[in-house]
Design a protein around this motif. Structure first.
Motif, PDB file in Angstrom:
ATOM      1  N   PRO A 180       0.809  -1.230   0.000  1.00  0.00           N
ATOM      2  CA  PRO A 180       0.000   0.000   0.000  1.00  0.00           C
ATOM      3  C   PRO A 180       0.838   1.274   0.000  1.00  0.00           C
ATOM      4  O   PRO A 180       0.510   2.236  -0.706  1.00  0.00           O
ATOM      5  CB  PRO A 180      -0.827  -0.124   1.290  1.00  0.00           C
ATOM      6  N   ILE A 181       1.921   1.277   0.775  1.00  0.00           N
ATOM      7  CA  ILE A 181       2.753   2.480   0.840  1.00  0.00           C
ATOM      8  C   ILE A 181       3.452   2.718  -0.492  1.00  0.00           C
ATOM      9  O   ILE A 181       3.522   3.849  -0.994  1.00  0.00           O
ATOM     10  CB  ILE A 181       3.782   2.357   1.982  1.00  0.00           C
ATOM     11  N   GLN A 184       1.000   4.056  -3.036  1.00  0.00           N
ATOM     12  CA  GLN A 184       0.748   5.474  -2.819  1.00  0.00           C
ATOM     13  C   GLN A 184       1.910   6.321  -3.315  1.00  0.00           C
ATOM     14  O   GLN A 184       1.721   7.332  -4.003  1.00  0.00           O
ATOM     15  CB  GLN A 184       0.523   5.742  -1.326  1.00  0.00           C
ATOM     16  N   ARG A 185       3.115   5.897  -2.982  1.00  0.00           N
ATOM     17  CA  ARG A 185       4.306   6.685  -3.307  1.00  0.00           C
ATOM     18  C   ARG A 185       4.601   6.710  -4.805  1.00  0.00           C
ATOM     19  O   ARG A 185       4.962   7.763  -5.356  1.00  0.00           O
ATOM     20  CB  ARG A 185       5.510   6.105  -2.547  1.00  0.00           C
TER      21      ARG A 185
END
Length: 270
Positions: A180-181, A184-185
């Motif tokens: 998920p991170i 997003q990034r």
């Protein structure tokens, strides 16, 4: 030739607007700034005199903090609303954008009802701890008021971009093992950056120049819009008020120009 005449007809209203409402008022404002006892040194006084410098720094910090928090809240809310369909979604979106209907004075009044001398927070803390907590008339109150009317504006800007985000890009990144991170990034936020730059710039500009909320709440602090008002009306120092107005306009214009440039670069990939 016809196209040239047509272009002239189209650009004439814009030229009249720029001349009547931008160029001439700004020229008159500049002349007014140099008509005082200090002359054009009034611009230097903004940085050298403690009262003006402190007000400018406080306004800048408040605008930057408001922009940062607003972007964080609006980005999370926009992604949540864009990626999900659930009963009551339209009602929730209407409630989130409802503050757009309120002028700044009403927003200030709502903050007073929350954190004023007879506000909800003060009544609860007095009943529980015997201390009446009042924050409405400080930078904290202004910050909450600015957040209240800034989030809906930025939310609508980012939501439009989030709804256009290609879901297949997210699915491809997820299928390749991205968490998920990382998604997003590397996928989501880069696609939202142009909208975030635009919304953030508008939020910063609004926070720098907001008057109605500041007029209602800025009892213990001097932000630049209130300082301009007091210099012009109470101190009858029109030249200093004009110099502060130009400085405020230049700072806001610079922020908008930088954000527009970054948004265009991100959108075109250059």
């Amino acid at each position: 030739m016809r196209d040239r005449h047509f272009d002239l007809v189209l650009i004439l209203p814009l030229a009249i607007f720029v001349l009547a409402f931008l160029a001439l008022p700004l020229a008159r404002l500049t002349i007014a700034a140099g008509d005082g006892e200090q002359g054009l040194m009034a611009f230097l006084a903004i940085l050298t005199e403690a009262r003006y410098r402190t007000s400018l720094i406080a306004t800048l910090l408040l605008a930057v903090l408001t922009t940062a928090v607003t972007l964080a809240l609006a980005t999370v809310a926009a992604q949540t609303l864009a990626n999900r369909r659930f009963p009551g979604r339209s009602v929730l979106l209407s409630l989130l954008t409802f503050p757009l209907a309120f002028p700044g004075v009403v927003v200030g009044f709502l903050v007073i009802l929350l954190g004023g001398r007879l506000g909800l927070v003060g009544s609860v803390t007095k009943a529980v701890a015997g201390t009446n907590v009042v924050f409405a008339y400080s930078l904290v109150g202004l910050f909450l008021g600015y957040i209240y009317f800034s989030v809906p504006r930025v939310l609508l800007t980012i939501l439009a971009a989030a709804e256009k985000l290609d879901a297949s890009l997210v699915e491809a990144a997820r299928s390749l093992g991205a968490g998920p991170i990382a998604i997003q990034r590397d996928v989501v936020l880069p696609a939202l950056f142009p909208a975030m730059y635009t919304g953030g710039a508008l939020c910063f500009a609004t926070a720098m120049g907001a008057f109605g909320t500041a007029f209602t709440l800025a009892t213990n602090v001097d932000v630049v819009p209130m300082l301009i008002y007091t210099e012009f009306t109470l101190a009858t120092n029109a030249s200093m008020a004009a110099a502060l107005s130009i400085a405020l306009g230049l700072i806001t214009w610079l922020a908008l120009a930088i954000a527009r440039n970054r948004a265009m670069r991100d959108a075109t990939g250059r």
